[in-house]
Design a protein around this motif. Structure first.
Motif, short mmCIF file in Angstrom:
data_model
loop_
_atom_site.label_atom_id
_atom_site.label_comp_id
_atom_site.label_asym_id
_atom_site.label_seq_id
_atom_site.Cartn_x
_atom_site.Cartn_y
_atom_site.Cartn_z
N GLY A 40 0.84 -1.19 0.00
CA GLY A 40 0.00 0.00 0.00
C GLY A 40 0.88 1.24 0.00
N PHE A 41 0.32 2.35 -0.44
CA PHE A 41 1.06 3.59 -0.55
C PHE A 41 0.25 4.71 0.06
CE2 PHE A 41 1.77 0.82 -4.15
CZ PHE A 41 3.13 0.64 -4.10
N THR A 42 0.93 5.61 0.76
CA THR A 42 0.23 6.77 1.31
C THR A 42 1.21 7.93 1.45
OG1 THR A 42 -1.19 7.53 3.08
CG2 THR A 42 0.58 6.05 3.71
N CYS A 43 0.65 9.12 1.35
CA CYS A 43 1.39 10.35 1.56
C CYS A 43 0.46 11.33 2.26
CB CYS A 43 1.86 10.97 0.24
SG CYS A 43 3.16 10.07 -0.58
N LYS A 57 3.79 9.31 -4.71
CA LYS A 57 3.22 7.95 -4.73
C LYS A 57 3.58 7.21 -6.02
CE LYS A 57 -0.95 9.23 -3.28
NZ LYS A 57 -2.36 9.16 -2.90
N ARG A 58 3.65 7.91 -7.14
CA ARG A 58 4.07 7.26 -8.39
C ARG A 58 5.49 6.74 -8.27
NH1 ARG A 58 1.45 11.57 -10.94
NH2 ARG A 58 3.42 12.61 -11.30
N ARG A 59 6.36 7.53 -7.65
CA ARG A 59 7.75 7.08 -7.46
C ARG A 59 7.80 5.87 -6.53
NH1 ARG A 59 12.18 11.46 -7.97
NH2 ARG A 59 13.25 9.74 -7.00
N LEU A 60 7.01 5.90 -5.45
CA LEU A 60 6.97 4.76 -4.52
C LEU A 60 6.45 3.51 -5.22
CD1 LEU A 60 5.65 6.46 -1.26
CD2 LEU A 60 7.98 5.71 -1.75
N ARG A 61 5.43 3.66 -6.06
CA ARG A 61 4.89 2.50 -6.79
C ARG A 61 5.94 1.87 -7.70
NH1 ARG A 61 0.68 5.86 -8.33
NH2 ARG A 61 -0.81 5.91 -6.65
N ALA A 84 7.93 14.21 3.37
CA ALA A 84 7.92 15.57 2.83
C ALA A 84 9.30 15.94 2.31
CB ALA A 84 7.48 16.56 3.90
N GLU A 85 9.35 16.50 1.14
CA GLU A 85 10.55 17.03 0.49
C GLU A 85 11.59 15.98 0.09
OE1 GLU A 85 12.24 20.08 2.87
OE2 GLU A 85 10.33 21.10 3.17
N HIS A 86 11.48 14.76 0.56
CA HIS A 86 12.51 13.77 0.25
C HIS A 86 12.08 12.75 -0.80
CE1 HIS A 86 15.25 15.22 3.28
NE2 HIS A 86 14.25 15.21 4.16
N THR A 87 10.85 12.28 -0.73
CA THR A 87 10.42 11.21 -1.64
C THR A 87 10.43 11.69 -3.09
OG1 THR A 87 9.04 10.28 0.11
CG2 THR A 87 8.60 9.54 -2.13
N ALA A 88 9.98 12.90 -3.33
CA ALA A 88 9.87 13.39 -4.71
C ALA A 88 11.20 13.89 -5.26
CB ALA A 88 8.83 14.50 -4.79
N THR A 89 12.14 14.27 -4.38
CA THR A 89 13.37 14.88 -4.87
C THR A 89 14.60 13.98 -4.75
OG1 THR A 89 13.77 15.89 -2.71
CG2 THR A 89 12.55 17.20 -4.33
N ARG A 90 14.52 12.95 -3.96
CA ARG A 90 15.67 12.05 -3.76
C ARG A 90 15.94 11.28 -5.05
NH1 ARG A 90 18.79 10.38 0.29
NH2 ARG A 90 19.13 8.17 0.72
N PRO A 91 17.21 11.05 -5.37
CA PRO A 91 17.52 10.27 -6.57
C PRO A 91 16.88 8.88 -6.53
CG PRO A 91 19.49 11.31 -5.71
CD PRO A 91 18.41 11.54 -4.71
N PHE A 92 16.47 8.42 -7.70
CA PHE A 92 15.73 7.16 -7.81
C PHE A 92 16.52 5.98 -7.24
CE2 PHE A 92 13.66 3.64 -10.04
CZ PHE A 92 12.34 3.94 -9.74
N SER A 93 17.80 5.90 -7.54
CA SER A 93 18.62 4.79 -7.05
C SER A 93 18.75 4.85 -5.53
CB SER A 93 19.99 4.79 -7.70
OG SER A 93 20.67 5.99 -7.40
N ALA A 94 18.78 6.04 -4.95
CA ALA A 94 18.85 6.17 -3.50
C ALA A 94 17.55 5.71 -2.86
CB ALA A 94 19.16 7.62 -3.11
N LEU A 95 16.41 6.00 -3.49
CA LEU A 95 15.13 5.51 -2.97
C LEU A 95 15.06 3.99 -3.02
CD1 LEU A 95 12.45 8.00 -4.34
CD2 LEU A 95 13.07 7.59 -1.97
#
Length: 111
Positions: A40-43, A57-61, A84-95
Motif C-alpha cells: 500500500g502507498f500513502t502520503c 506515490k508514483r515514485r513509490l509504486r 515531505a521534500e525527500h520522496t519526490a526529490t531524492r535520486p531514484f537509485s537512492a530511494l
C-alpha cells in the motif's frame, strides 16, 4: 503483488513493524499465511498539494514494482509512506536502496 485498498489493512500495518529511511517510512506486517505479498502507498498533506503527493506515490509504486519481487516476502503486507521534500526529490537509485535497507531491517526485527 497485490495492492492494499482497505483502511483496516492499513491500520493493522501501522501497528506492526516499521523502519524509517531518508526517503520513506516502511511498515511491514506478517499475515501468517502464504498468500502473495501486498503493498500500500500513502502520503500525508505534509508532502504537499495533490500534485506533489501523487508524484511521490508514483515514485513509490515504481520502486516497489522493482524491489519487492526480489526483496519482499510472501505473506507480508508493506505500506510505503512518502516523506515531505525527500520522496519526490531524492535520486531514484537512492530511494531503491532506502527500500532495500528498510525491508532488510523489518525482516530482521524480533516480534
Amino acid at each position: 503483488m497485490n495492492v492494499i485498498a482497505k483502511r483496516r489493512d492499513f491500520l493493522l500495518a501501522a501497528r506492526a513493524k516499521r523502519q524509517g529511511s531518508k526517503g520513506m517510512m516502511v511498515q511491514g506486517r506478517y499475515r501468517k499465511d502464504t498468500a502473495a505479498l501486498r503493498v500500500g502507498f500513502t502520503c500525508s498533506k505534509k508532502v504537499g498539494n495533490a500534485v506533489a503527493r501523487n508524484r511521490a506515490k508514483r515514485r513509490l509504486r515504481e520502486i516497489a514494482r522493482l524491489v519487492l519481487p526480489a526483496h519482499g516476502r510472501e505473506g507480508w503486507d508493506y505500506v510505503l509512506i512518502g516523506r515531505a521534500e525527500h520522496t519526490a526529490t531524492r535520486p531514484f537509485s537512492a530511494l531503491q536502496n532506502d527500500l532495500i535497507y528498510a525491508l532488510r531491517k523489518i525482516h530482521n526485527q524480533k516480534p
